[in-house]
Write an enzyme that holds these catalytic residues in place. Structure first.
Site, short mmCIF file in Angstrom:
data_model
loop_
_atom_site.label_atom_id
_atom_site.label_comp_id
_atom_site.label_asym_id
_atom_site.label_seq_id
_atom_site.Cartn_x
_atom_site.Cartn_y
_atom_site.Cartn_z
N ASP A 293 7.46 32.47 -10.50
CA ASP A 293 8.27 32.95 -9.37
C ASP A 293 8.33 34.46 -9.51
OD1 ASP A 293 10.22 33.78 -7.61
OD2 ASP A 293 11.81 32.48 -8.40
N TRP B 6 17.84 31.82 -10.91
CA TRP B 6 16.65 31.36 -10.17
C TRP B 6 15.78 30.47 -11.02
CZ3 TRP B 6 18.23 31.66 -5.64
CH2 TRP B 6 18.88 32.78 -5.14
N LYS C 122 12.04 40.67 -0.84
CA LYS C 122 12.40 41.60 -1.91
C LYS C 122 11.42 42.77 -2.02
CE LYS C 122 15.63 38.57 -3.45
NZ LYS C 122 15.22 37.28 -4.00
C1 LIG Z 1 15.87 35.89 -4.23
C2 LIG Z 1 15.17 35.06 -5.22
C3 LIG Z 1 14.96 33.68 -5.04
C4 LIG Z 1 15.47 32.93 -3.84
O1 LIG Z 1 14.71 33.27 -2.75
P1 LIG Z 1 14.95 32.63 -1.31
O2 LIG Z 1 13.82 33.27 -0.55
O3 LIG Z 1 16.30 33.05 -0.86
O4 LIG Z 1 14.80 31.16 -1.40
C5 LIG Z 1 14.25 33.00 -5.99
N1 LIG Z 1 13.77 33.61 -7.09
C6 LIG Z 1 13.96 34.92 -7.31
C7 LIG Z 1 13.41 35.55 -8.54
C8 LIG Z 1 14.66 35.69 -6.39
O5 LIG Z 1 14.86 36.99 -6.61
#
Ligand SMILES: *Cc1c(COP(=O)(O)O)cnc(C)c1O
Length: 354
Positions: free
Chosen positions: A166, A98, A190
């Protein structure tokens, strides 16, 4: 009853699923799926969903909450475009898939990316520590929890530069100091709600300062803050369920109580991994994630046997990400301690069988 260790979209509290299901059939006489996003009943939902984020994370004044679509993946681009200033340079920490995605997208929109710390040399199995934060860049970006590898920052980079994170897979799992950040973003699926919404916590000071020659309206956070997440149709159902989940979180003691429960779950599982001779952790001990616990069998040839056992116990979602293999127990907020105990009991039984 299944024990869902899936990495996302993930488990939410059963009460939240129930309330969400009820609203699909009856939300003040309509289905939540057919209500106008401009109707006062939904505007009230959006307002509450924003307020509850502020309440749950003690967001100080001078910050705004925005719900958008596009996932954290679009967040990579939105972060870069909105944080870009005179130098068009930024410092990124690369801790895996990511984080690499965020780097790639920043480059695509013209950011000169300086990857000043990376754990790529050891297949992203640790969190880099002895790095020097560059000066003369517009902002610093990192990924607080590495969902795929199972590593997590236990302390955040210290800098006076604008800090962007993020937090998709550990937001609301533990207390954070929002004032340390200029921008936080997280896909909902998540720890917050169903897929479809992406949360942004934005310091108002950063708005309207992008130097990008290309800034489509939808990607400009200033628009969304001014329009209170109603610039276009928001992901209505996802925001509604996120609101229900935040109510549930706060009613159950808030983020601090959640942090204690998450610590207890992680301790239970890591203790088993460390004491059971048939298992080993997949990453550096001090950097282990409380959200995504990755582990391996010491004897890979026994995988089929172990897989049959956990499946038989009603566990789902345990295989590791396709890019790393092994096992990954994602233990988001809503996963009960009892589910972790079921997994630990299976691991003990596996060892007893020898
Ligand atoms: C799942 C995840 C993403 C991607 O997220 P999407 O909503 O599918 O675009 C990005 N960064 C992290 C840390 C993630 O766990």
């Amino acid at each position: 009853m299944k024990h869902n260790f899936g990495a996302g979209p993930c488990i939410l509290p059963q009460e939240v699923f129930k309330e969400a299901a009820e609203a699909v059939l009856d939300f003040n006489g309509l289905s939540i799926l057919e209500v106008s996003h401009r109707h006062k009943d939904f505007v009230a939902v959006m307002d509450e969903a924003m307020d509850l984020v502020k309440k749950a994370l003690n967001v100080p004044s001078g910050y705004s909450i925005v719900y958008l679509q596009g996932g954290a993946t679009l967040g990579f681009t939105i972060a870069a475009l909105n944080m870009m200033r005179e130098t068009k340079k930024a410092g990124y920490i690369n801790t895996g898939t990511w984080a690499s995605g965020a780097i790639k997208e920043a480059k695509k929109v013209g950011v000169d990316v300086n990857v000043f710390a990376s754990s790529e040399d050891k297949n992203f199995t640790y969190i880099p520590k002895n790095y020097t934060i560059p000066s003369g860049v517009d902002y610093i970006h990192f990924t607080s929890n590495n969902t795929i590898y199972g590593t997590q920052f236990k302390s955040f980079p210290k800098t006076d530069l604008p800090l962007v994170c993020d937090m998709s897979s550990d937001i609301f799992s533990k207390e954070i100091n929002v004032a340390d950040f200029d921008l936080i973003y997280a896909g909902a699926q998540k720890n917050l709600g169903p897929a479809g919404a992406t949360l942004y916590i934005v310091k108002d000071e950063i708005l309207g300062k992008s130097t990008s020659p290309f800034l489509p309206t939808y990607l400009d956070l200033k628009q969304h803050v001014e329009k209170e997440s109603m610039y276009n149709t928001p992901p209505v159902f996802s925001v509604y369920v996120a609101m229900l989940n935040l109510r549930n979180l706060i009613a159950n003691g808030g983020v601090k109580a959640m942090e204690d429960r998450n610590n207890a779950k992680a301790t239970l599982l890591y203790n088993e991994i460390d004491s059971n001779p048939l298992f080993k952790g997949a990453v550096e001990t001090e950097d282990r994630s409380n959200m995504n616990v990755t582990f391996l069998l010491t004897d890979e040839s026994r995988a089929a046997e172990f897989d049959a056992m956990w499946k038989g116990a009603g566990i789902v979602g345990l295989p590791g990400h396709r890019s790393v293999g092994g096992y990954r127990a994602s233990m988001y907020n809503a996963l009960p301690l009892e589910s972790v105990q079921v997994l630990v009991d299976v691991m003990k039984e596996f060892a007893r069988k020898g």
